[in-house]
Motif scaffolding. Sequence first.
Motif, PDB file in Angstrom:
ATOM      1  N   SER A   1       0.817  -1.214   0.000  1.00 22.68           N
ATOM      2  CA  SER A   1       0.000   0.000   0.000  1.00 22.68           C
ATOM      3  C   SER A   1       0.846   1.256   0.000  1.00 22.68           C
ATOM      4  O   SER A   1       0.644   2.161  -0.820  1.00 22.68           O
ATOM      5  N   SER A   2       1.829   1.329   0.899  1.00 20.02           N
ATOM      6  CA  SER A   2       2.657   2.541   0.988  1.00 20.02           C
ATOM      7  C   SER A   2       3.532   2.719  -0.241  1.00 20.02           C
ATOM      8  O   SER A   2       3.756   3.844  -0.701  1.00 20.02           O
TER       9      SER A   2
ATOM     10  N   GLU B   1       1.375   4.113  -3.045  1.00 21.13           N
ATOM     11  CA  GLU B   1       1.102   5.526  -2.789  1.00 21.13           C
ATOM     12  C   GLU B   1       2.311   6.380  -3.182  1.00 21.13           C
ATOM     13  O   GLU B   1       2.176   7.422  -3.836  1.00 21.13           O
ATOM     14  N   LYS B   2       3.482   5.906  -2.801  1.00 20.53           N
ATOM     15  CA  LYS B   2       4.714   6.618  -3.133  1.00 20.53           C
ATOM     16  C   LYS B   2       4.943   6.638  -4.639  1.00 20.53           C
ATOM     17  O   LYS B   2       5.395   7.652  -5.200  1.00 20.53           O
TER      18      LYS B   2
ATOM     19  N   GLU C   1       2.891   9.342  -6.319  1.00 21.40           N
ATOM     20  CA  GLU C   1       3.434  10.673  -6.070  1.00 21.40           C
ATOM     21  C   GLU C   1       4.712  10.905  -6.867  1.00 21.40           C
ATOM     22  O   GLU C   1       4.889  11.960  -7.486  1.00 21.40           O
TER      23      GLU C   1
ATOM     24  N   ARG D   1      -4.116   6.781  -9.686  1.00 21.18           N
ATOM     25  CA  ARG D   1      -3.703   6.736  -8.286  1.00 21.18           C
ATOM     26  C   ARG D   1      -4.835   6.218  -7.401  1.00 21.18           C
ATOM     27  O   ARG D   1      -4.601   5.507  -6.418  1.00 21.18           O
ATOM     28  N   LYS D   2      -6.056   6.557  -7.758  1.00 23.34           N
ATOM     29  CA  LYS D   2      -7.213   6.057  -7.009  1.00 23.34           C
ATOM     30  C   LYS D   2      -7.312   4.540  -7.140  1.00 23.34           C
ATOM     31  O   LYS D   2      -7.568   3.829  -6.163  1.00 23.34           O
TER      32      LYS D   2
ATOM     33  N   ARG E   1      -4.555   2.925  -5.136  1.00 26.11           N
ATOM     34  CA  ARG E   1      -4.868   2.968  -3.709  1.00 26.11           C
ATOM     35  C   ARG E   1      -5.824   1.830  -3.346  1.00 26.11           C
ATOM     36  O   ARG E   1      -5.659   1.176  -2.304  1.00 26.11           O
TER      37      ARG E   1
END
Length: 320
Positions: free
Chosen positions: A197-198, A201-202, A205, A214-215, A218
């Motif tokens: 997950s992290s 997310e990274k 970005e 990105r959604k 996620r």
Amino acid sequence: MLEEIGYEYKVIKVDLGKDEQFKPEFRKISPFGKIPVIIDHDLKLVVLHVPKCAGTALRHAFLEDGAERRMESWFDFSYDPVLKRQVDLAHRPLMDLRHTKLWRWLRRYQVIACIRHPYDRLASACREHLRQKSRATEVQVRSEPPTDEQLLAYLRQLPAAMDAHDLRWVHGFPLHWFTHFGQRPMVDHLIRCEQFSSDLEKLGETLSLPRSLRKRLRAVGEGAGRRESANLTAIRNHPDLQALANQLHQEDFPCFAYNQQKAEFQDQKLKHLIDACLAIGPSHDLPLTNLTPEMHWYYGRTSPRPELRLKPKRTKRAAR
């Protein structure tokens, strides 16, 4: 691949959002619902598929979001006329891609790949091997892990399969075969299954990915689309699996900073095979050729196996 060898083919759109890859008509051409290597030309990205590393969910997100973008993808099994052997187009080691048109995009675009601890991955690879072996074993491993007998049979055959690059065992090949060309890393962004997950997310970005993508990433990180399966903890902790992974995947542990446990073979057949493969001696006495630290030829020549010190990913300077 079909274009490269001059075969005619038909493009069929598959709606992954509706799970069309699992419908009978799709399984006729891709029996296990495989989703392939993805190239997004508009975002200038390549999503490589390292077998048994959560790549399917990731590729779903990219394909679903990229319906209106210029995308390329590969899947299914094929005979490669250059390599002179059968290949799995969705899981090709980078050494098998060097002669293809895909290679240019690996050099020009940002490349993404998922990785996983070698013990967890090898346990999952054993299950996948049985899932593809027969209808009976496919049904079995949906609800229960492989038996000890099945695990040992798989482990005993894996070294020879790696030596021959046999696609039926491709899920158990080392991680770095799918992320490196020789000692050269070809991946820019690694997604670890242990921090899925992290890392996703990274990734969004870092690459300034579209908000819609990105959604989706996620949601994937939160477990969307994940299917229930039998717990493989006992298989993962099996001493013979860990001992074999320590030998066959030895470069993966330091390269990707995974902890390696001390493990000794309990199965005598497997121990005898690996001991014979690791011997230094006459070339024609070795059962396999690619594990020995040094092969000796009767007329005095030797061919040592070099120690690989791999960097996990490309530096910014190397990426194009």
